[in-house]
Design a protein around this motif. Structure first.
Motif, PDB file in Angstrom:
ATOM      1  N   GLN A 159      -0.664   4.806  -5.136  1.00 20.86           N
ATOM      2  CA  GLN A 159      -1.156   6.176  -5.073  1.00 20.86           C
ATOM      3  C   GLN A 159      -2.424   6.089  -4.106  1.00 20.86           C
ATOM      4  O   GLN A 159      -2.402   7.306  -3.324  1.00 20.86           O
ATOM      5  CB  GLN A 159      -1.519   6.830  -6.488  1.00 20.86           C
ATOM      6  CG  GLN A 159      -1.489   8.175  -6.613  1.00 20.86           C
ATOM      7  CD  GLN A 159      -1.739   8.649  -8.093  1.00 20.86           C
ATOM      8  OE1 GLN A 159      -2.124   7.816  -9.016  1.00 20.86           O
ATOM      9  NE2 GLN A 159      -1.668   9.738  -8.283  1.00 20.86           N
ATOM     10  N   GLU A 160      -3.456   5.219  -4.331  1.00 18.01           N
ATOM     11  CA  GLU A 160      -4.695   5.022  -3.447  1.00 18.01           C
ATOM     12  C   GLU A 160      -4.223   4.879  -2.197  1.00 18.01           C
ATOM     13  O   GLU A 160      -3.136   3.726  -2.084  1.00 18.01           O
ATOM     14  CB  GLU A 160      -5.461   4.139  -4.034  1.00 18.01           C
ATOM     15  CG  GLU A 160      -6.704   4.072  -3.551  1.00 18.01           C
ATOM     16  CD  GLU A 160      -7.706   5.569  -3.681  1.00 18.01           C
ATOM     17  OE1 GLU A 160      -7.456   6.041  -4.936  1.00 18.01           O
ATOM     18  OE2 GLU A 160      -8.596   5.676  -2.998  1.00 18.01           O
ATOM     19  N   GLN A 161      -4.654   5.037  -1.091  1.00 16.96           N
ATOM     20  CA  GLN A 161      -4.311   4.613   0.212  1.00 16.96           C
ATOM     21  C   GLN A 161      -5.236   3.491   0.957  1.00 16.96           C
ATOM     22  O   GLN A 161      -6.465   3.827   0.637  1.00 16.96           O
ATOM     23  CB  GLN A 161      -3.935   5.687   1.288  1.00 16.96           C
ATOM     24  CG  GLN A 161      -2.965   6.676   0.707  1.00 16.96           C
ATOM     25  CD  GLN A 161      -1.583   6.131   0.961  1.00 16.96           C
ATOM     26  OE1 GLN A 161      -1.553   5.569   1.897  1.00 16.96           O
ATOM     27  NE2 GLN A 161      -0.765   6.282  -0.327  1.00 16.96           N
ATOM     28  N   THR A 162      -4.780   2.680   1.417  1.00 17.14           N
ATOM     29  CA  THR A 162      -5.720   1.951   2.180  1.00 17.14           C
ATOM     30  C   THR A 162      -5.177   1.980   3.921  1.00 17.14           C
ATOM     31  O   THR A 162      -4.159   2.279   3.943  1.00 17.14           O
ATOM     32  CB  THR A 162      -5.541   0.491   2.098  1.00 17.14           C
ATOM     33  OG1 THR A 162      -4.072  -0.305   2.256  1.00 17.14           O
ATOM     34  CG2 THR A 162      -6.004   0.026   0.851  1.00 17.14           C
ATOM     35  N   ASN A 163      -6.276   2.120   4.826  1.00 17.63           N
ATOM     36  CA  ASN A 163      -5.950   2.462   5.926  1.00 17.63           C
ATOM     37  C   ASN A 163      -5.755   1.054   6.744  1.00 17.63           C
ATOM     38  O   ASN A 163      -6.713   0.307   6.773  1.00 17.63           O
ATOM     39  CB  ASN A 163      -7.231   3.120   6.781  1.00 17.63           C
ATOM     40  CG  ASN A 163      -7.069   3.437   8.237  1.00 17.63           C
ATOM     41  OD1 ASN A 163      -6.324   2.660   8.735  1.00 17.63           O
ATOM     42  ND2 ASN A 163      -7.471   4.697   8.374  1.00 17.63           N
ATOM     43  N   THR A 164      -4.490   0.694   6.856  1.00 20.47           N
ATOM     44  CA  THR A 164      -4.115  -0.512   7.523  1.00 20.47           C
ATOM     45  C   THR A 164      -4.732  -0.871   9.021  1.00 20.47           C
ATOM     46  O   THR A 164      -5.069  -1.978   9.149  1.00 20.47           O
ATOM     47  CB  THR A 164      -2.461  -0.642   7.772  1.00 20.47           C
ATOM     48  OG1 THR A 164      -1.974   0.008   6.498  1.00 20.47           O
ATOM     49  CG2 THR A 164      -2.212  -1.721   7.704  1.00 20.47           C
ATOM     50  N   GLU A 195      -5.954  -1.264  -5.609  1.00 20.20           N
ATOM     51  CA  GLU A 195      -5.323  -0.968  -4.267  1.00 20.20           C
ATOM     52  C   GLU A 195      -6.067  -1.566  -2.985  1.00 20.20           C
ATOM     53  O   GLU A 195      -5.708  -2.020  -2.233  1.00 20.20           O
ATOM     54  CB  GLU A 195      -5.050   0.529  -4.214  1.00 20.20           C
ATOM     55  CG  GLU A 195      -4.642   1.118  -2.663  1.00 20.20           C
ATOM     56  CD  GLU A 195      -3.355   0.490  -2.313  1.00 20.20           C
ATOM     57  OE1 GLU A 195      -2.630   0.087  -3.280  1.00 20.20           O
ATOM     58  OE2 GLU A 195      -2.841   0.250  -1.223  1.00 20.20           O
ATOM     59  N   TRP A 196      -7.318  -1.310  -3.096  1.00 13.33           N
ATOM     60  CA  TRP A 196      -8.280  -1.804  -1.945  1.00 13.33           C
ATOM     61  C   TRP A 196      -8.322  -3.427  -1.733  1.00 13.33           C
ATOM     62  O   TRP A 196      -8.407  -3.727  -0.645  1.00 13.33           O
ATOM     63  CB  TRP A 196      -9.633  -1.238  -2.133  1.00 13.33           C
ATOM     64  CG  TRP A 196      -9.695   0.335  -1.925  1.00 13.33           C
ATOM     65  CD1 TRP A 196      -8.588   1.172  -1.595  1.00 13.33           C
ATOM     66  CD2 TRP A 196     -11.127   0.904  -2.181  1.00 13.33           C
ATOM     67  NE1 TRP A 196      -9.204   2.285  -1.310  1.00 13.33           N
ATOM     68  CE2 TRP A 196     -10.505   2.472  -1.767  1.00 13.33           C
ATOM     69  CE3 TRP A 196     -12.208   0.753  -2.415  1.00 13.33           C
ATOM     70  CZ2 TRP A 196     -11.552   3.498  -2.014  1.00 13.33           C
ATOM     71  CZ3 TRP A 196     -13.228   1.663  -2.539  1.00 13.33           C
ATOM     72  CH2 TRP A 196     -12.642   3.019  -2.329  1.00 13.33           C
ATOM     73  N   SER A 205       0.934  -1.330  -0.227  1.00 10.42           N
ATOM     74  CA  SER A 205       0.137  -0.017   0.069  1.00 10.42           C
ATOM     75  C   SER A 205       0.908   0.994  -0.046  1.00 10.42           C
ATOM     76  O   SER A 205       0.514   2.224  -0.631  1.00 10.42           O
ATOM     77  CB  SER A 205      -0.931  -0.112   1.223  1.00 10.42           C
ATOM     78  OG  SER A 205      -0.276   0.417   2.510  1.00 10.42           O
ATOM     79  N   LEU A 206       2.001   1.179   0.494  1.00  9.38           N
ATOM     80  CA  LEU A 206       2.827   2.507   0.666  1.00  9.38           C
ATOM     81  C   LEU A 206       3.374   2.807  -0.670  1.00  9.38           C
ATOM     82  O   LEU A 206       3.450   4.108  -0.871  1.00  9.38           O
ATOM     83  CB  LEU A 206       4.156   1.922   1.320  1.00  9.38           C
ATOM     84  CG  LEU A 206       3.776   1.727   2.831  1.00  9.38           C
ATOM     85  CD1 LEU A 206       5.030   1.490   3.616  1.00  9.38           C
ATOM     86  CD2 LEU A 206       3.102   2.846   3.591  1.00  9.38           C
ATOM     87  N   HIS A 262     -13.528   2.479   2.751  1.00  9.55           N
ATOM     88  CA  HIS A 262     -12.561   3.338   2.130  1.00  9.55           C
ATOM     89  C   HIS A 262     -13.293   4.059   1.109  1.00  9.55           C
ATOM     90  O   HIS A 262     -12.944   5.459   0.983  1.00  9.55           O
ATOM     91  CB  HIS A 262     -11.401   2.441   1.305  1.00  9.55           C
ATOM     92  CG  HIS A 262     -10.394   1.890   2.219  1.00  9.55           C
ATOM     93  ND1 HIS A 262     -10.356   0.434   2.805  1.00  9.55           N
ATOM     94  CD2 HIS A 262      -9.585   2.251   2.815  1.00  9.55           C
ATOM     95  CE1 HIS A 262      -9.369   0.300   3.663  1.00  9.55           C
ATOM     96  NE2 HIS A 262      -8.828   1.469   3.484  1.00  9.55           N
ATOM     97  N   ARG A 295     -12.593   7.984   1.350  1.00 10.85           N
ATOM     98  CA  ARG A 295     -11.918   8.684   0.314  1.00 10.85           C
ATOM     99  C   ARG A 295     -12.487  10.233   0.019  1.00 10.85           C
ATOM    100  O   ARG A 295     -13.663  10.607   0.376  1.00 10.85           O
ATOM    101  CB  ARG A 295     -12.461   8.038  -0.813  1.00 10.85           C
ATOM    102  CG  ARG A 295     -11.291   8.141  -2.020  1.00 10.85           C
ATOM    103  CD  ARG A 295     -11.606   6.872  -3.016  1.00 10.85           C
ATOM    104  NE  ARG A 295     -10.754   7.137  -4.230  1.00 10.85           N
ATOM    105  CZ  ARG A 295     -10.907   7.872  -5.263  1.00 10.85           C
ATOM    106  NH1 ARG A 295     -11.900   8.660  -5.165  1.00 10.85           N
ATOM    107  NH2 ARG A 295      -9.938   8.013  -5.993  1.00 10.85           N
TER     108      ARG A 295
END
Lengths: 531, 531
Positions: free
Chosen positions: B29-34, B433-434, B25-26, B509, B513
């Protein structure tokens, strides 16, 4: 009746088979009669009646539980059919006392609470019906021992009950095909099997332990059955193992004339059983209504086999006999198509083929359609005891020397892929040669291994060469064997045609062969286990 | 309720999942909340209630045909359940007029000649019952046209009839597994699919031809139905496609308030139908007895969806909404476990998970349990028309801009393996990404391809991002979809737990978002086909 989707060019097959036959049979010691094989193939593969026969045994006659009206219908039809083909000595032959016949006259059961749902099921064989139409809350009984039942005393009269069996597991998705055929690798492995000894009895200690355990379980079951009856339970719901509306059936009481009465017992599909069980375990109220009627038949407790012959014509050999057969009885919740209308139809068709090609055999050819196989090979055992000898004492009759071999078919609808020698290794090269013209049909494997559970064992038990053919398993173990789905739909037309063709050829050659089929050493008189 | 045999070490999975999540995820571009994913996995995989929910929807509520008492029971339970979890704005919301409800009150049918055999079947939905218990010889009707029916005039009153349909084929052995999962290769192929255009209408000529043909067939069917009714046929026996006691069900009449009446019609299993058909074709007499009762419900013809929310908390975004849903209605002959208690239970469990982790979403999260999906996505279409816009005119409401996305689940009990973009390629990288933290659960595939036949289409039709997840097929097409065997037994516990976990993460997400899910170009107002 059933159109085949596996239909292939029969002429090509016939020619291929004959080519093989010519090329191989000349070099072998044992001879196959190429002209006869050609006639048999022609009649069996291109003019087959095996599906018409199977239709009569299943759809027209119905379920054929031992001594039921359905079995009687099928037996009477077989007598007429054999007679119409010109077979001789056609008759129903009593093999001894069986007991009561039984049939279903009405089956209806449904949940009415928490909502209406009609259930898939069938009463267990030889159980009584309900006292008219009944309806009750379902009582879940938790009991592993007789003592556990005591709290229910006085509370079960007229009630519908089921046991909370922890052994019952949730159903699973099936990621394997229902139906399979043997692979070449599997057949090759079978061909390499070492001869197995005669069925050995368990050592005395182990036997005693096992017996003691079984006796204890039987005792508990009998006591529970008595309790259900005394408490006048309205209906016991039982788990019908299976999946997707298919369930395996069995009996819920003895067929003996003096059998103890039992409470009505209904086998329902796994889905319907688990549905109620989950609801009851969760504390939900479940109500069921049911109307089950069954009939018992005890006017003639004798059991009968259907017997018919093509008489031998050779001066020296006509008193000798080649026998073929398969059991004709079935379980009650379907028409027993693969168990064993298939085998019976193939054996009837075998006789038809041999008559149709106008075969005048040296030895007499005799077919038997056994009854009460499902209750312990009673029909064939009774017949063997009467005609050939007693396996307990090994006192043999004079006819014991006159029978060359017995061939049986009872492993469903699958194609014949070869034959089990039942430890009779001397017969191996003979059968290997006889299979040569059928390699194109996939039948080539001779295994020294044994197979059990059906009527050839009655012959083997007194030292008569008794054989069962290797058959593709198909969906016998998953869908048809003793299930409510063992119907005409399961019959594979091409497989049955080929089976009758192969059996007819085996019978032909057994009849014509100069010598009888070689025998194993006679079984020893079984030891009485020491106490 | 159901013990899982697929049970695996959840802790291992959780850790593996998180490790993957961190590492991938790092760089995206799109982020997931770990941290959120960790909480969701913990709750969804280790504290799941999805099987308890599914048990209530199936076993306890029963079949959930549109507007039936069973659907009402299930809807009322869902309202109570959502309320007890602390959801807000929980209500049944009318989406428009449906028509009549219907249910089975009694089903019994058996052959009585040539012998007794109880049949597996169910009345077709929205057909009347028999006039009490009836019994008659079965009359085989050979008719392809209305004219062919004339010879039967005056002969069918009170009779049980069936059509001799040449299209019905004998059953076949199944050499393929009932249940399958997608292979990696199949998923890879799906991932490569090109985006598909919006559903194109057939060219005018082709459409007219097809329409003309359909109209003709419909005309014949309607005329035959009228004939059956006028002739006062006692019961029409229909072929229930399927195998081994499984059969697929459908409706036999319209649910409209002003629907034309029809004769009683019973769908029986393929085995039972073919049994009678073979006997009749062979000239054997078949007699059937039947007792069928059904009820109609027309007091409230409105259709309802169950709606519930977790309100948004972000000042700017709380008026925006993320929607999830699945249809709650089922067919009538089983409890609609995979179609679609599974999807509904997963969506309910998703809401429970998000409440259990005390999630305070930025955007409002709304769940909908649709009704009347089986009759044409009526529940979701009615809801969309009322809240978001009319796909016919493309006149849109002000809320059309406020909905970010709709996620649907309705392809059975199989594990989520990814998601269909429905042509919305811009959403691809986001979903890819998700899915990253769920690669260990086998969910990794994003396909630009479309899937149809269920409620996300109602949203897609007005240009709202509407998605359906890719699910392992399991035995949906062979055993469960619209069958009498679509019961709780078919539900795969582990698959449903994982599905709820993945959906919860997607919803999380989408809610958090910054921007809404990107949209496709708005559909054009459909052309009126030229005559």
């Amino acid at each position: 009746m059933k159109n085949s989707k596996e239909k292939i060019d029969m002429k090509t097959l016939t020619i291929t088979g004959l080519a093989l036959c010519f090329s191989l049979s000349l070099s072998a010691q044992e001879q196959t009669n190429t002209a006869a094989v050609q006639k048999i193939r022609q009649e069996g593969l291109e003019n087959s009646k095996v599906m018409d026969i199977a239709f009569q045994i299943t759809d027209v006659a119905g379920p054929r539980l031992s001594n039921s009206p359905g079995l009687k219908r099928a037996q009477d039809w077989a007598v007429r059919q054999f007679t119409s083909w010109g077979l001789k000595n056609v008759h129903l032959e009593a093999w001894g006392q069986f007991g009561k016949g039984w049939q279903i006259d009405k089956y209806y059961a449904a949940t009415t609470l928490p909502y209406y749902h009609a259930m898939i099921g069938a009463p267990k064989a030889w159980t009584p019906g309900t006292k008219g139409a009944i309806k009750s809350e379902v009582i879940l009984i938790k009991a592993d021992t007789i003592t556990d039942l005591l709290p229910y005393k006085g509370k079960l009269a007229g009630k519908i009950v089921m046991f909370d069996q922890v052994t019952i597991q949730p159903l699973q998705n099936s990621y394997k095909a229902d139906a399979v055929r043997y692979t070449d690798a599997e057949l090759a492995k079978m061909a390499e099997a070492a001869p197995q000894p005669q069925g050995q009895r368990p050592r005395a200690g182990a036997a005693n332990n096992m017996m003691a355990q079984m006796m204890k379980m039987r005792e508990i079951r009998a006591a529970m059955a008595s309790f259900m009856l005394e408490e006048q339970v309205g209906l016991l719901l039982s788990y019908g193992r299976g999946n997707h509306g298919t369930f395996f059936t069995s009996n819920g009481a003895s067929y003996a004339l003096d059998a103890k009465p039992v409470a009505p017992e209904l086998e329902i599909s796994a889905e319907d059983y688990l549905h109620i069980l989950r609801l009851l375990r969760a504390g939900e109220k479940v109500e069921v209504e049911a109307d089950i009627r069954t009939s018992f038949y005890d006017q003639d407790p004798q059991g009968y086999n259907v017997i018919a012959e093509i008489p031998g014509t050779d001066r020296k050999l006509k008193d000798e006999v080649v026998m073929i057969g398969g059991h004709y009885d079935s379980w009650h919740s379907a028409t027993g198509a693969t168990d064993n209308a298939a085998g019976a139809a193939v054996m009837m068709e075998t006789m038809r083929i041999l008559k149709a090609i106008n075969f005048k055999p040296k030895r007499t050819i005799r077919v038997a359609l056994w009854s009460s196989e499902e209750q312990g090979l009673h029909g064939s055992r009774g017949y063997v005891a009467k005609h050939f000898g007693d396996p307990k004492t090994m006192v043999l009759t004079k006819d014991h020397k006159k029978i060359s071999a017995y061939y049986n078919l009872d492993n469903g609808t699958g194609a014949i892929r070869g034959i089990y020698l039942q430890g009779n290794t001397a017969a191996g090269p003979i059968f290997q040669e006889w299979l040569t013209p059928f390699q194109d049909l996939g039948a080539k494997t001779v295994t020294a291994g044994n197979t059990g559970g059906t009527d050839h064992q009655a012959f083997d038990a007194v030292g008569i060469p008794g054989f069962q053919f290797i058959q593709d398993p198909m969906d016998y173990n998953t869908r048809t064997h003793h299930t409510n789905q063992d119907t005409f739909d399961r019959l594979a037309e091409e497989d049955l045609k080929r089976a009758a063709t192969i059996v007819a050829s085996f019978v032909y050659h057994t009849s014509e062969r100069e010598a009888q089929i070689p025998r194993k050493e006679l079984p020893k008189t079984p030891e009485v286990p020491k106490q």
